[in-house]
Design an enzyme around this catalytic site. Sequence first.
Site, PDB file in Angstrom:
ATOM      1  N   ASP A  50       0.846  -1.201   0.000  1.00  9.47           N
ATOM      2  CA  ASP A  50       0.000   0.000   0.000  1.00  9.47           C
ATOM      3  C   ASP A  50       0.882   1.252   0.000  1.00  9.47           C
ATOM      4  O   ASP A  50       0.378   2.376  -0.072  1.00  9.47           O
ATOM      5  CB  ASP A  50      -1.031  -0.007   1.141  1.00  9.47           C
ATOM      6  CG  ASP A  50      -0.407  -0.070   2.520  1.00  9.47           C
ATOM      7  OD1 ASP A  50       0.828  -0.223   2.622  1.00  9.47           O
ATOM      8  OD2 ASP A  50      -1.167   0.035   3.513  1.00  9.47           O
ATOM      9  N   SER A  51       2.215   1.042   0.024  1.00  9.00           N
ATOM     10  CA  SER A  51       3.148   2.148  -0.226  1.00  9.00           C
ATOM     11  C   SER A  51       2.862   2.775  -1.585  1.00  9.00           C
ATOM     12  O   SER A  51       3.333   3.866  -1.884  1.00  9.00           O
ATOM     13  CB  SER A  51       4.596   1.637  -0.180  1.00  9.00           C
ATOM     14  OG  SER A  51       4.753   0.504  -1.015  1.00  9.00           O
ATOM     15  N   ASP A  89      -1.077  -6.062  -0.364  1.00  6.70           N
ATOM     16  CA  ASP A  89      -1.401  -5.442   0.921  1.00  6.70           C
ATOM     17  C   ASP A  89      -2.897  -5.217   1.059  1.00  6.70           C
ATOM     18  O   ASP A  89      -3.568  -4.793   0.105  1.00  6.70           O
ATOM     19  CB  ASP A  89      -0.715  -4.063   1.017  1.00  6.70           C
ATOM     20  CG  ASP A  89       0.513  -4.096   1.913  1.00  6.70           C
ATOM     21  OD1 ASP A  89       0.663  -5.059   2.689  1.00  6.70           O
ATOM     22  OD2 ASP A  89       1.320  -3.160   1.822  1.00  6.70           O
ATOM     23  N   LYS A 119      -1.232  -9.345   2.705  1.00  8.57           N
ATOM     24  CA  LYS A 119      -0.447  -8.911   3.858  1.00  8.57           C
ATOM     25  C   LYS A 119      -1.280  -7.910   4.659  1.00  8.57           C
ATOM     26  O   LYS A 119      -1.954  -7.061   4.069  1.00  8.57           O
ATOM     27  CB  LYS A 119       0.870  -8.262   3.423  1.00  8.57           C
ATOM     28  CG  LYS A 119       1.692  -7.710   4.598  1.00  8.57           C
ATOM     29  CD  LYS A 119       3.120  -7.389   4.207  1.00  8.57           C
ATOM     30  CE  LYS A 119       3.307  -6.064   3.536  1.00  8.57           C
ATOM     31  NZ  LYS A 119       2.863  -4.890   4.311  1.00  8.57           N
ATOM     32  N   GLU A 121      -1.314  -5.554   8.571  1.00 15.06           N
ATOM     33  CA  GLU A 121      -0.464  -5.023   9.641  1.00 15.06           C
ATOM     34  C   GLU A 121      -1.073  -5.281  11.018  1.00 15.06           C
ATOM     35  O   GLU A 121      -2.284  -5.164  11.191  1.00 15.06           O
ATOM     36  CB  GLU A 121      -0.281  -3.506   9.441  1.00 15.06           C
ATOM     37  CG  GLU A 121       0.390  -3.159   8.132  1.00 15.06           C
ATOM     38  CD  GLU A 121       0.590  -1.657   7.936  1.00 15.06           C
ATOM     39  OE1 GLU A 121       0.342  -0.871   8.882  1.00 15.06           O
ATOM     40  OE2 GLU A 121       1.014  -1.271   6.836  1.00 15.06           O
ATOM     41  N   GLU A 188       9.427  -4.424  10.018  1.00 18.18           N
ATOM     42  CA  GLU A 188       9.853  -3.126   9.471  1.00 18.18           C
ATOM     43  C   GLU A 188      10.420  -2.242  10.574  1.00 18.18           C
ATOM     44  O   GLU A 188       9.784  -2.022  11.614  1.00 18.18           O
ATOM     45  CB  GLU A 188       8.658  -2.432   8.789  1.00 18.18           C
ATOM     46  CG  GLU A 188       9.034  -1.062   8.225  1.00 18.18           C
ATOM     47  CD  GLU A 188       8.042  -0.500   7.228  1.00 18.18           C
ATOM     48  OE1 GLU A 188       7.065  -1.196   6.867  1.00 18.18           O
ATOM     49  OE2 GLU A 188       8.258   0.643   6.793  1.00 18.18           O
TER      50      GLU A 188
HETATM   51  O1  KIV Z   1       3.644  -1.128   1.586  1.00 18.10           O
HETATM   52  C1  KIV Z   1       4.794  -1.578   1.483  1.00 18.10           C
HETATM   53  O2  KIV Z   1       5.511  -1.362   0.495  1.00 18.10           O
HETATM   54  C2  KIV Z   1       5.295  -2.395   2.566  1.00 18.10           C
HETATM   55  C3  KIV Z   1       6.763  -2.655   2.592  1.00 18.10           C
HETATM   56  C4  KIV Z   1       7.470  -1.454   3.049  1.00 18.10           C
HETATM   57  C5  KIV Z   1       7.079  -3.853   3.407  1.00 18.10           C
HETATM   58  O3  KIV Z   1       4.548  -2.789   3.411  1.00 18.10           O
END
Ligand code: KIV
Length: 284
Positions: A50-51, A89, A119, A121, A188
């Site tokens: 989600d970056s 994510d 993924k 969090e 992280e």
């Molecule tokens: O969103 C993302 O790119 C991430 C990485 C930094 C692990 O969660």
Amino acid sequence: MKWVNAMKNTAATLLRQKQSHEKITMLTAYDYTTAHIIDECGVNSILIGDSLGMVMLGYENTLPVTMEDMIHHTAAVSRGAKNAFIVADMPFMSYQTSVYDAVVNAGRLVKEGGAHAVKLEGGAAVCEQIKAIVDSSIPVVAHLGLTPQSVNAFGGFKVQGKGYDRAKQILEDALKIQDAGACAVVLECVPAELAKLITEKLTIPTIGIGAGADCDGQVLVYQDMLGLTAGHVPKFAKRFAEVGALMREGITAYISETQSGTFPAQEHTYALEDGVIERLREEE
Ligand code: KIV
């Protein structure tokens, strides 16, 4: 029915790599072209992080990212990558709200985006969600330490687990998400010694970003590691190439050659068949 086993890397591959001390490689990607290049290079796993909210969409943090954004980019990456384990994510508030929302939204990332795993969090607070998603046959990668969706709760992007209490909490969370069924965990921005201890305690792989060399694998945001990110980048984001500088050089050359008329040259143009131009001119 023909069984096509096209997936070269799976959750089982990553587990085998931990067991045989072969480092796991993961990079982010958000589009077809980049995913194709990264996949061809032989990375084990591609994360549609989600970056993308920050590096693709220009937001200040990951919080505004929607399910629609994630599905759109995950589908593009899935079309470009043939061998990597594709992890998508789950965006902010797509799983925190309820176990039901978590399962429905994880399912959408697989069905509509083509992800192999999702993924999310958090530790103890999301174990029910992890269990329910795993029970629906979707592998889950957990994410602990500096979890960017908690940026407001943390008061900024800060290293996590330097002191005893928070370090203990991260270690306990790691054991809990493993019990809940997570197939791997991203660590992280945690001190390297803590990441090493967690890696030793867990049977599932740890994938570090700013968590030292003793994790079972590493993940980086590709814009950071290729020198495409403008402004401040965290110190763990080693620049392996200066692609941004190369792009600037190419774009500046294009502008200058177009303005001077040296582009396009003969070899970039198409020719008419003999006599066509004469006939067209005569008809004018
Ligand atoms: O969103 C993302 O790119 C991430 C990485 C930094 C692990 O969660």
